[in-house]
Design an enzyme around this catalytic site. Sequence first.
Site, mmCIF file in Angstrom:
data_model
loop_
_atom_site.group_PDB
_atom_site.id
_atom_site.type_symbol
_atom_site.label_atom_id
_atom_site.label_comp_id
_atom_site.label_asym_id
_atom_site.label_seq_id
_atom_site.Cartn_x
_atom_site.Cartn_y
_atom_site.Cartn_z
ATOM 1 N N GLU A 24 3.094 -12.511 6.027
ATOM 2 C CA GLU A 24 2.012 -11.620 6.151
ATOM 3 C C GLU A 24 0.603 -12.035 5.371
ATOM 4 O O GLU A 24 0.706 -12.688 4.443
ATOM 5 C CB GLU A 24 2.364 -10.144 6.111
ATOM 6 C CG GLU A 24 2.926 -9.811 4.377
ATOM 7 C CD GLU A 24 2.635 -8.387 4.044
ATOM 8 O OE1 GLU A 24 1.543 -7.976 4.001
ATOM 9 O OE2 GLU A 24 3.648 -7.889 3.619
ATOM 10 N N LYS A 158 9.189 -0.607 -2.007
ATOM 11 C CA LYS A 158 8.467 -0.472 -3.173
ATOM 12 C C LYS A 158 8.861 0.774 -3.928
ATOM 13 O O LYS A 158 9.069 1.783 -3.176
ATOM 14 C CB LYS A 158 7.174 -0.438 -2.985
ATOM 15 C CG LYS A 158 6.557 -1.620 -2.562
ATOM 16 C CD LYS A 158 5.019 -1.808 -2.558
ATOM 17 C CE LYS A 158 4.659 -2.743 -1.431
ATOM 18 N NZ LYS A 158 4.452 -2.482 -0.055
#
Length: 301
Positions: A24, A158
């Site tokens: 990405e 995360k």
Amino acid sequence: MIDIHYSDEVAEARAKGAPLVALESTIITHGMPFPQNVETARRVEQAVRAGGATPATIAVIDGRLHVGLSDPQLLALGQAQNVMKLSRADMAACLASGQTGATTVAATMIAARLAGIEVFATGGIGGVHRGAETSFDISADLHELAQTPVTVIAAGAKAILDLPKTLEVLETLGVPVIAYGQDELPAFWSRQSGLKAPLRMDSPAEIAAAHRMRGALDLPGGQLVANPIPTEAEIPSDVLAPHIAKALAEAEAQGIAAKAVTPFLLQRIFELTHGASLEANIVLVLNNARLGAAIAVELVR
Ligand code: PSU
Ligand code: MN
């Protein structure tokens, strides 16, 4: 069908049916500061090549969808200002209006599928934010995993997120969450989250076989592979917790919302840890690129 611009190495790999790994670009434009972002992007591509696969970094540049970037394109993107952060909702608008945008996990999955790429390595997926019961902030990455058939390798979600809620939503959406080589879900900068992962696999071949089986069952959607950060690079969660709490409180006080939340938190945690969080982030992305390459190699076997 959209006209995709392939880099030479990606075009060649596609023609040969050689293993490919999508990468990405939001991590470059919004996830890391310059120049570490460009340096890391280059190293991640090298790690994929060293693993026997071809890297395909994905971005929208001046209204064109690129699958595989040249080094000058990578460098330009890493220094560009005001690049859009593209998810499922805004990818078409960016392309149609000739703008430049970096692809998040969701948008990269969409592009990877169009390009016939089945494996994608990143750092950490977006998930359910803490306080989502009032903010409704749930990353579009989760819904993309439910509908686009790409296996995504991340170091978990995360630790700034609400990890139990993220697991619940993934379960609801029917997304397999596979911890690699351990029972526990890793938490991005840390190997442990205190949460058991729904699935565990210990080899790239098992992950590739499960990917193929989902296809055979005609199930939409992909798999999330949660690959723990290498031990020597991890930041224990008790060291990180106060910094995360401070960054979250600041975001709240400053009214940071929507797409700005994750980049703001990553930047503040980078500052609060004096760069340690970025060091760990770089190591975990490289680790994910290596596993992604190994899975891609198994898929073409
Ligand atoms: N992994 C990283 N750093 C990042 C990201 C992933 O190590 O910045 C990006 C991905 O593009 C992911 C996005 O899709 O963070 C999540 O954004 P949000 O929470 O706004 O959905
Ligand atoms: Mn969000």
